[in-house]
Design a protein around this motif. Structure first.
Motif, PDB file in Angstrom:
ATOM      1  N   LEU A 116     120.010   0.284 -74.998  1.00 50.79           N
ATOM      2  CA  LEU A 116     121.191   0.049 -74.172  1.00 50.79           C
ATOM      3  C   LEU A 116     122.086   1.281 -74.174  1.00 50.79           C
ATOM      4  N   ILE A 117     122.662   1.573 -73.010  1.00 51.03           N
ATOM      5  CA  ILE A 117     123.700   2.584 -72.870  1.00 51.03           C
ATOM      6  C   ILE A 117     124.952   1.804 -72.485  1.00 51.03           C
ATOM      7  N   TYR A 118     126.042   1.967 -73.238  1.00 43.93           N
ATOM      8  CA  TYR A 118     127.229   1.151 -73.019  1.00 43.93           C
ATOM      9  C   TYR A 118     128.486   1.946 -73.356  1.00 43.93           C
ATOM     10  N   GLY A 119     129.633   1.366 -73.007  1.00 45.03           N
ATOM     11  CA  GLY A 119     130.923   1.967 -73.333  1.00 45.03           C
ATOM     12  C   GLY A 119     131.572   2.630 -72.134  1.00 45.03           C
ATOM     13  N   ALA A 120     132.711   3.266 -72.396  1.00 48.51           N
ATOM     14  CA  ALA A 120     133.460   3.955 -71.343  1.00 48.51           C
ATOM     15  C   ALA A 120     132.617   5.084 -70.755  1.00 48.51           C
ATOM     16  N   MET A 121     132.769   5.324 -69.467  1.00 51.41           N
ATOM     17  CA  MET A 121     131.957   6.339 -68.780  1.00 51.41           C
ATOM     18  C   MET A 121     132.130   7.731 -69.368  1.00 51.41           C
TER      19      MET A 121
END
Length: 135
Positions: free
Chosen positions: A39-44
């Motif tokens: 998964l890639i997640y978080g603020a851009m």
């Protein structure tokens, strides 16, 4: 990829009351392969990566399997929560990356698992460390 291996030699055990018999037979067996999900997640402006799971499954329909898993694990609630789902590399169907929308509140601590029990999966996990840089 062929999903069924035909004419595979197996030993068939049969229960005849108090007597068990064993015989060699040929039978079709489902193909199985590991599927790694990252998964890639978080603020851009500050994305994080997380190895969610390595699953054993019959190859095919990986994107549906991944989205279903994310939904049942309450990681996503709707299609808009996912920016993209894609396999890494053109030939490898076993390693997939899911980019979550910025607004998805994902906590890796809640989804940390250690379910590896077979040597094959442990070997797969070691290979995953090498793949980590590709994501």
């Amino acid at each position: 990829m062929n999903l069924i291996k035909k004419d595979f030699a197996i030993i068939c055990y049969r229960n005849h009351g108090e007597v068990f018999t064993a015989e060699d037979i040929q039978d079709a067996v489902a193909n199985e392969a590991a599927l790694q999900i990252y998964l890639i997640y978080g603020a851009m402006n500050s994305r994080h990566k997380f190895h969610l799971a390595t699953l054993m499954r019959t190859p095919g329909n990986e994107e549906d399997l991944i989205l279903g898993l994310l939904y049942t694990e309450n990681i996503i609630n709707e299609q808009a929560d996912v920016i993209q789902v894609r396999k890494l590399g053109k030939l490898n169907h076993n390693i997939w990356k899911v980019e979550l929308a910025e607004n998805v509140d994902f906590s890796p601590v809640e989804h940390q698992r250690n379910l590896l029990s077979s040597t094959k999966l442990k070997t797969t996990e070691m290979k995953a460390l090498k793949i980590w840089q590709m994501i």
